[in-house]
Enzyme design. Structure first.
Site, PDB file in Angstrom:
ATOM      1  N   ASN A   1       0.836  -1.212   0.000  1.00 49.25           N
ATOM      2  CA  ASN A   1       0.000   0.000   0.000  1.00 49.25           C
ATOM      3  C   ASN A   1       0.866   1.256   0.000  1.00 49.25           C
ATOM      4  O   ASN A   1       0.354   2.354   0.170  1.00 49.25           O
ATOM      5  CB  ASN A   1      -0.895  -0.002   1.250  1.00 49.25           C
ATOM      6  CG  ASN A   1      -1.793  -1.222   1.296  1.00 49.25           C
ATOM      7  OD1 ASN A   1      -2.461  -1.536   0.309  1.00 49.25           O
ATOM      8  ND2 ASN A   1      -1.796  -1.928   2.417  1.00 49.25           N
ATOM      9  N   ASN A   2       2.185   1.079  -0.178  1.00 48.17           N
ATOM     10  CA  ASN A   2       3.117   2.209  -0.162  1.00 48.17           C
ATOM     11  C   ASN A   2       3.268   2.744  -1.592  1.00 48.17           C
ATOM     12  O   ASN A   2       3.827   2.067  -2.471  1.00 48.17           O
ATOM     13  CB  ASN A   2       4.461   1.721   0.413  1.00 48.17           C
ATOM     14  CG  ASN A   2       5.509   2.816   0.453  1.00 48.17           C
ATOM     15  OD1 ASN A   2       5.660   3.583  -0.485  1.00 48.17           O
ATOM     16  ND2 ASN A   2       6.259   2.872   1.541  1.00 48.17           N
TER      17      ASN A   2
ATOM     18  N   GLY B   1       5.153   4.979  -2.910  1.00 48.93           N
ATOM     19  CA  GLY B   1       6.527   5.105  -3.406  1.00 48.93           C
ATOM     20  C   GLY B   1       7.059   3.782  -3.945  1.00 48.93           C
ATOM     21  O   GLY B   1       7.633   3.716  -5.029  1.00 48.93           O
TER      22      GLY B   1
ATOM     23  N   GLU C   1      -0.244  -7.150   9.257  1.00 55.03           N
ATOM     24  CA  GLU C   1       0.604  -6.813  10.404  1.00 55.03           C
ATOM     25  C   GLU C   1       1.991  -7.413  10.212  1.00 55.03           C
ATOM     26  O   GLU C   1       2.123  -8.618   9.926  1.00 55.03           O
ATOM     27  CB  GLU C   1      -0.023  -7.362  11.695  1.00 55.03           C
ATOM     28  CG  GLU C   1       0.183  -6.411  12.850  1.00 55.03           C
ATOM     29  CD  GLU C   1      -0.259  -7.021  14.154  1.00 55.03           C
ATOM     30  OE1 GLU C   1       0.397  -6.768  15.165  1.00 55.03           O
ATOM     31  OE2 GLU C   1      -1.261  -7.770  14.136  1.00 55.03           O
TER      32      GLU C   1
ATOM     33  N   ASP D   1       9.626  -5.937   1.367  1.00 50.75           N
ATOM     34  CA  ASP D   1       9.882  -5.428   2.711  1.00 50.75           C
ATOM     35  C   ASP D   1      11.279  -4.832   2.702  1.00 50.75           C
ATOM     36  O   ASP D   1      12.240  -5.456   2.243  1.00 50.75           O
ATOM     37  CB  ASP D   1       9.752  -6.492   3.798  1.00 50.75           C
ATOM     38  CG  ASP D   1       9.471  -5.815   5.139  1.00 50.75           C
ATOM     39  OD1 ASP D   1       8.375  -5.231   5.288  1.00 50.75           O
ATOM     40  OD2 ASP D   1      10.351  -5.819   6.016  1.00 50.75           O
ATOM     41  N   SER D   2      11.358  -3.608   3.155  1.00 51.89           N
ATOM     42  CA  SER D   2      12.606  -2.872   2.984  1.00 51.89           C
ATOM     43  C   SER D   2      12.801  -1.926   4.156  1.00 51.89           C
ATOM     44  O   SER D   2      11.909  -1.725   4.971  1.00 51.89           O
ATOM     45  CB  SER D   2      12.578  -2.108   1.657  1.00 51.89           C
ATOM     46  OG  SER D   2      11.354  -1.424   1.499  1.00 51.89           O
TER      47      SER D   2
ATOM     48  N   PHE E   1      11.001   8.801  -1.823  1.00 47.67           N
ATOM     49  CA  PHE E   1      10.086   8.773  -0.677  1.00 47.67           C
ATOM     50  C   PHE E   1      10.884   8.372   0.565  1.00 47.67           C
ATOM     51  O   PHE E   1      12.097   8.154   0.493  1.00 47.67           O
ATOM     52  CB  PHE E   1       8.915   7.803  -0.937  1.00 47.67           C
ATOM     53  CG  PHE E   1       9.319   6.353  -0.990  1.00 47.67           C
ATOM     54  CD1 PHE E   1       9.857   5.817  -2.153  1.00 47.67           C
ATOM     55  CD2 PHE E   1       9.182   5.514   0.105  1.00 47.67           C
ATOM     56  CE1 PHE E   1      10.247   4.478  -2.210  1.00 47.67           C
ATOM     57  CE2 PHE E   1       9.556   4.169   0.054  1.00 47.67           C
ATOM     58  CZ  PHE E   1      10.089   3.665  -1.116  1.00 47.67           C
ATOM     59  N   GLY E   2      10.202   8.271   1.681  1.00 48.06           N
ATOM     60  CA  GLY E   2      10.802   7.762   2.907  1.00 48.06           C
ATOM     61  C   GLY E   2      12.063   8.512   3.312  1.00 48.06           C
ATOM     62  O   GLY E   2      12.081   9.746   3.431  1.00 48.06           O
TER      63      GLY E   2
HETATM   64  P1  IMP Z   1       7.869  -1.647   5.011  1.00 45.61           P
HETATM   65  O1  IMP Z   1       8.669  -2.423   3.999  1.00 45.61           O
HETATM   66  O2  IMP Z   1       6.449  -1.520   4.637  1.00 45.61           O
HETATM   67  O3  IMP Z   1       8.103  -2.137   6.400  1.00 45.61           O
HETATM   68  O4  IMP Z   1       8.395  -0.121   4.958  1.00 45.61           O
HETATM   69  C1  IMP Z   1       9.677   0.182   4.587  1.00 45.61           C
HETATM   70  C2  IMP Z   1      10.036   1.588   5.012  1.00 45.61           C
HETATM   71  O5  IMP Z   1      11.446   1.744   4.804  1.00 45.61           O
HETATM   72  C3  IMP Z   1       9.375   2.659   4.156  1.00 45.61           C
HETATM   73  O6  IMP Z   1       8.179   3.113   4.722  1.00 45.61           O
HETATM   74  C4  IMP Z   1      10.439   3.760   4.156  1.00 45.61           C
HETATM   75  O7  IMP Z   1      10.363   4.505   5.327  1.00 45.61           O
HETATM   76  C5  IMP Z   1      11.733   2.948   4.193  1.00 45.61           C
HETATM   77  N1  IMP Z   1      12.201   2.690   2.808  1.00 45.61           N
HETATM   78  C6  IMP Z   1      12.160   1.536   2.112  1.00 45.61           C
HETATM   79  N2  IMP Z   1      12.643   1.695   0.885  1.00 45.61           N
HETATM   80  C7  IMP Z   1      12.966   3.002   0.781  1.00 45.61           C
HETATM   81  C8  IMP Z   1      13.490   3.764  -0.280  1.00 45.61           C
HETATM   82  O8  IMP Z   1      13.700   3.314  -1.407  1.00 45.61           O
HETATM   83  N3  IMP Z   1      13.701   5.064   0.004  1.00 45.61           N
HETATM   84  C9  IMP Z   1      13.455   5.612   1.223  1.00 45.61           C
HETATM   85  N4  IMP Z   1      12.934   4.943   2.235  1.00 45.61           N
HETATM   86  C10 IMP Z   1      12.691   3.627   2.020  1.00 45.61           C
END
Ligand code: IMP
Length: 213
Positions: free
Chosen positions: A21-22, A24, A51, A80-81, A164-165
């Protein structure tokens, strides 16, 4: 909510669902998979929050991929990142999206991280990396996965409008700029996500021939 969408005109070709749902991430994965028939949850009017109870990127990516695949009947590709900062013992890591609690947005999170890094002013103390695990799952249980990383360091102040992020505070010494100062195409040539996608692509082709990649 099985089989939410038509599987395209050709019965042998299946669409790939980006299990995120992200916005970016979706934008970048779509661009990286240019030419592939990709759908995202919004295209399906799907509202599914998974979750993230795992303690590793791969565990959380697997949770998301399996949940989206079983909910939709589609092959789902989850990302997941996060950002690992050496001086902070790898934090925020798997908690990157939740750093500082649920009330913060991207700007609030990277400001908090900059505050935590004030104790480490020397560039040598500010090494960090973005990590990405991509995990694909089919409703019948087939899976594949791969990882990618991108090395850099935490800048002293945010810079740049792209991405983003944490991109505005992630400095790439080889390019002498932050990730957010790179155009989308440039980021997609070197990012952790791009490397993970390049690594997972042959596995996707082999594991899911119906995607016709
Ligand atoms: P999740 O994978 O949904 O737990 O969220 C990963 C979080 O890591 C994102 O909401 C960002 O805050 C950060 N993140 C992951 N990839 C990137 C990127 O390519 N650029 C900047 N922040 C990132």
């Amino acid at each position: 909510m099985k089989k939410l969408i038509e599987q395209t005109n050709s019965p042998s070709v299946t669409r790939l669902l980006v299990a995120s749902n992200n916005g970016g991430k979706i934008r970048e994965i779509r661009a990286l998979l240019n030419g592939v028939d990709v759908v995202c949850p919004d295209d399906l009017n799907l509202n599914l929050e998974v979750e993230e109870t795992g303690s590793t990127f791969v565990a959380n990516a697997a949770l998301k991929a399996h949940a989206f695949a079983s909910e939709t009947g589609l092959i789902a590709l989850a990302d997941d990142s996060g950002l690992q900062v050496d001086a902070l013992d790898g934090a925020p890591g798997v908690f990157s999206a939740r750093y500082g609690g649920r009330g913060l947005d991207d700007v609030g999170r990277y400001r908090l991280l900059l505050e935590h890094m004030e104790a480490f002013p020397d560039p040598k103390q500010r090494s960090a990396r973005f990590c990405c695990t991509l995990f694909a799952a089919a409703p019948d249980g087939r899976t594949c996965q791969a990882e990618g990383t991108c090395e850099g360091r935490i800048a002293h102040a945010p810079s740049g409008q792209h991405g983003f992020g944490y991109d505005p505070i992630f400095f790439l010494p080889e390019h002498d700029c932050t990730m957010a100062e790179l155009a989308a195409q440039q980021k997609n040539a070197l990012s952790h996500r791009a490397k993970a996608l390049e690594a997972v692509y042959p596995a996707l082709q082999k594991t899911f021939p119906e995607l016709a990649l």
